[in-house]
Design an enzyme around this catalytic site. Structure first.
Site, mmCIF file in Angstrom:
data_model
loop_
_atom_site.group_PDB
_atom_site.id
_atom_site.type_symbol
_atom_site.label_atom_id
_atom_site.label_comp_id
_atom_site.label_asym_id
_atom_site.label_seq_id
_atom_site.Cartn_x
_atom_site.Cartn_y
_atom_site.Cartn_z
ATOM 1 N N HIS A 297 -13.947 10.511 -1.329
ATOM 2 C CA HIS A 297 -13.343 9.221 -0.970
ATOM 3 C C HIS A 297 -12.665 9.234 0.403
ATOM 4 O O HIS A 297 -12.273 8.185 0.911
ATOM 5 C CB HIS A 297 -12.310 8.824 -2.027
ATOM 6 C CG HIS A 297 -12.936 8.380 -3.324
ATOM 7 N ND1 HIS A 297 -13.097 7.057 -3.657
ATOM 8 C CD2 HIS A 297 -13.479 9.080 -4.349
ATOM 9 C CE1 HIS A 297 -13.687 6.966 -4.842
ATOM 10 N NE2 HIS A 297 -13.932 8.185 -5.290
ATOM 11 N N ASP B 214 -8.872 7.042 7.821
ATOM 12 C CA ASP B 214 -8.992 6.577 6.445
ATOM 13 C C ASP B 214 -10.457 6.633 6.065
ATOM 14 O O ASP B 214 -11.314 6.251 6.859
ATOM 15 C CB ASP B 214 -8.486 5.119 6.346
ATOM 16 C CG ASP B 214 -7.689 4.879 5.080
ATOM 17 O OD1 ASP B 214 -8.007 5.505 4.058
ATOM 18 O OD2 ASP B 214 -6.747 4.056 5.114
HETATM 19 C C1 GDG Z 1 -8.590 6.570 -1.050
HETATM 20 C C2 GDG Z 1 -8.985 6.759 0.421
HETATM 21 C C3 GDG Z 1 -10.563 4.829 0.194
HETATM 22 C C4 GDG Z 1 -1.507 -0.398 -2.868
HETATM 23 N N1 GDG Z 1 -0.256 -0.826 -3.132
HETATM 24 C C5 GDG Z 1 -0.334 -1.488 -4.295
HETATM 25 C C6 GDG Z 1 -1.649 -1.459 -4.757
HETATM 26 N N2 GDG Z 1 -2.343 -0.786 -3.860
HETATM 27 C C7 GDG Z 1 -3.796 -0.603 -3.942
HETATM 28 C C8 GDG Z 1 -4.480 -1.390 -2.843
HETATM 29 C C9 GDG Z 1 -5.821 -0.679 -2.769
HETATM 30 C C10 GDG Z 1 -5.451 0.755 -3.151
HETATM 31 O O1 GDG Z 1 -4.167 0.731 -3.757
HETATM 32 C C11 GDG Z 1 -5.358 1.645 -1.933
HETATM 33 O O2 GDG Z 1 -6.642 1.911 -1.492
HETATM 34 P P1 GDG Z 1 -6.931 2.389 -0.010
HETATM 35 O O3 GDG Z 1 -8.390 2.376 0.178
HETATM 36 O O4 GDG Z 1 -6.238 1.486 0.936
HETATM 37 O O5 GDG Z 1 -6.300 3.841 0.132
HETATM 38 P P2 GDG Z 1 -6.131 5.226 -0.724
HETATM 39 O O6 GDG Z 1 -5.199 5.062 -1.856
HETATM 40 O O7 GDG Z 1 -5.712 6.228 0.283
HETATM 41 O O8 GDG Z 1 -7.594 5.548 -1.292
HETATM 42 C C12 GDG Z 1 -9.430 5.429 1.026
HETATM 43 C C13 GDG Z 1 -10.206 4.793 -1.283
HETATM 44 O O9 GDG Z 1 -9.779 6.079 -1.746
HETATM 45 C C14 GDG Z 1 -11.391 4.354 -2.136
HETATM 46 O O10 GDG Z 1 -12.506 5.143 -1.918
HETATM 47 O O11 GDG Z 1 -10.788 3.511 0.654
HETATM 48 O O12 GDG Z 1 -9.851 5.622 2.357
HETATM 49 O O13 GDG Z 1 -7.901 7.321 1.163
HETATM 50 O O14 GDG Z 1 -6.715 -1.177 -3.726
HETATM 51 O O15 GDG Z 1 -4.553 -2.730 -3.228
HETATM 52 N N3 GDG Z 1 -2.069 -2.044 -5.900
HETATM 53 C C15 GDG Z 1 -1.140 -2.702 -6.650
HETATM 54 N N4 GDG Z 1 0.178 -2.763 -6.250
HETATM 55 C C16 GDG Z 1 0.604 -2.183 -5.101
HETATM 56 O O16 GDG Z 1 1.786 -2.284 -4.750
HETATM 57 N N5 GDG Z 1 -1.499 -3.308 -7.793
#
Ligand code: GDG
Length: 473
Positions: free
Chosen positions: A156, A364
């Site tokens: 990821h 990222d």
């Molecule tokens: C890894 C990779 C890749 C965040 N705050 C809240 C909340 N979130 C959710 C967001 C989003 C998720 O968490 C975060 O996803 P990201 O992709 O931005 O980042 P990582 O956690 O680092 O994920 C990344 C991912 O895996 C998938 O393959 O894209 O690059 O590092 O969905 O919305 N959700 C809720 N409350 C929050 O306060 N409900």
């Protein structure tokens, strides 16, 4: 249809509601329920001398198998090698990388333990899909125990370029581990290029057209599978928020001001100090925005047991305090900084109300927040996405204002441009981004990976064929 087996460090429990579990967990659960399946992972609990066998229970068509870990193994695996070594390495933060042999050994022990516990639950024609850097050695361990079925791996996070990857003392062993999978999925073509270049230039592997790789006597395929979101759910949550109590409270609190938003786990890969500094720079260099724009940064705490994360939290509190100290008026606080998580529907409402989405990670794998922000916009009056060129999402979201997250003044200028962009340009840029978000959803991503893993071994030629026969001329 072959049964699907998912392996991931944390497992979303059947009781966890969609709003809390997040898009990936929901999509995986859906894929499992459609075909019937097994979800295998860590229970979240540690105990000294944990049992070899997982706790197994069923919910609908999905069987859950959760394993307890020894506390020292869990520390070495999770905080040690996975998040103290691999996470900084893959995010190009060599200054934060620690490598300890004890962590590396603990990481391997946990993978061995997982393989021993999983094997008795597997059937020969199962399709096993392993998620993320916590389990790179799992296929090799399963193969050692005799499992010959299809195993795929999805990474990821970014795959670093060879110069960076070579800093890892265990670099060759880890890619050797990967070669025991049938299919290795990465987020972007850049990641694929980085891994294939390492394999061909550093460890004498062969690359055939289409991403089939030969390493020693093994073959596997490496390809890009850019992850998406549940676009429909975000569109629907965002639309439903209109006129609801939370939206009303948000609007009242803003008193007609423009909102900019950031949502990131509190993680050093997300570039939060730079983002705060850029917002300060915006207010300094473009004083017309003072008292007119509020920035909201949602940053739920994560990995608080790792010292770098504690230091980052202190740094952000100081930076945020300094910006508010310098610019706040008695009736306006420029930066709202929140360290707690919100329901998905609340996030959707905040995204929709925000004229600018600021997503500026230093690196990222993909960044789902960028896609969620796009999905939540009002098509008639959409906001603008300011996006780091170092997020995997930058490859797809061409309607964004791309920025270099190391260039604070550049980011401030992009925020100003977003805040002053005419409606027509905002609509055009949003449409470009939304076409992508709607086409490549999390469901497509899931299906594509499973389909390709199901058929992948067909591409390797007849069983027993040696790599030499298929070797490109
Ligand atoms: C890894 C990779 C890749 C965040 N705050 C809240 C909340 N979130 C959710 C967001 C989003 C998720 O968490 C975060 O996803 P990201 O992709 O931005 O980042 P990582 O956690 O680092 O994920 C990344 C991912 O895996 C998938 O393959 O894209 O690059 O590092 O969905 O919305 N959700 C809720 N409350 C929050 O306060 N409900």
């Amino acid at each position: 249809m072959a049964r699907l087996v998912i392996v991931s460090n944390r497992v979303a429990s059947p009781k966890e509601r969609a709003a809390k579990a997040g898009g990936l967990a929901v999509a995986l659960r859906e894929a499992l329920s459609q075909r019937g399946g097994l979800w295998f992972g860590w229970s979240g609990e540690t105990e000294v001398n944990p049992p070899e066998a997982p706790k197994v229970f069923r919910s609908g068509r999905v069987t859950y198998a959760l394993l307890n870990l020894d506390p020292e193994d869990q520390r070495a695996h999770y905080a040690g090698y996975a998040n103290g070594t691999l996470w900084p390495l893959c995010h190009y933060r060599l200054g934060l990388l620690t490598f300890r042999r004890a962590d590396w050994e603990g990481y391997r022990r946990v993978n061995e333990h997982f393989a021993r516990a999983l094997l008795p639950l597997l059937k020969p024609d199962d399709i096993v899909w392993v998620h993320d850097y916590h389990f790179m050695p799992l296929a090799k361990e399963l193969r050692k125990l005799g499992f010959e079925g299809r195993i795929g791996y999805f990474h990821h996070i970014p795959w670093p370029t060879p110069e960076v990857y070579l800093s890892l003392p265990s670099h060759a062993a880890l890619v050797d581990d990967l070669s025991h999978y049938d299919l290795v999925g990465l987020q972007t073509e850049n990641d694929v290029r980085a891994l294939l270049t390492y394999i061909s230039s550093e460890i004498h592997g062969w690359i055939a057209p289409g991403g089939t790789v030969g390493l020693k006597d093994r073959r596997f395929r490496v390809a890009a599978y850019p992850i998406g979101i549940d676009a429909e759910a975000f569109v629907s949550d965002a639309k439903k928020s209109v006129g609801k109590d939370e939206e009303r409270r948000l609007n009242e609190s803003l008193a007609g001001r423009t909102l900019a938003v950031g949502v990131d786990r509190l993680d050093y890969s997300k570039g939060l100090p730079g983002k705060f500094a850029a917002f300060g720079e915006l207010l300094r260099s473009f004083p017309e925005h003072r008292s007119k724009v509020t920035m909201m940064q949602v940053a739920p705490l994560s990995r608080s047991e790792v010292s770098e994360y504690q230091a980052l939290r202190r740094e952000l509190e100081e930076l945020g305090g300094a910006i508010n100290g310098e610019f706040a008026e008695f009736d306006w606080v420029p930066l709202r900084y929140l360290n707690r998580p919100f329901q998905r529907a609340t996030l959707a409402a905040i995204y929709r109300r925000s004229r600018v989405g600021v997503v500026t990670p230093l690196r990222d794998g993909m960044n789902l927040v960028a896609k969620e922000y796009v999905a939540a916009q009002d098509p008639e009056d959409p906001g603008v996405l300011v996006l780091s060129r170092f997020a995997g999402a930058a490859d797809e979201l061409k309607g964004s204002l791309l920025v270099n997250p190391y260039d604070i003044e550049g980011m401030a200028a992009a925020m100003d441009r977003a805040l002053t962009m005419p409606l027509e340009e905002r609509q055009q840029r949003w449409r470009t981004n939304m076409d992508n978000v709607e086409t490549n959803t999390i469901h497509h991503w899931c299906q594509r990976f499973i389909d390709e893993l199901t058929n992948v071994t067909d591409q390797f030629g007849p069983a027993g064929d040696t790599w030499g026969n298929a070797r490109p001329q």
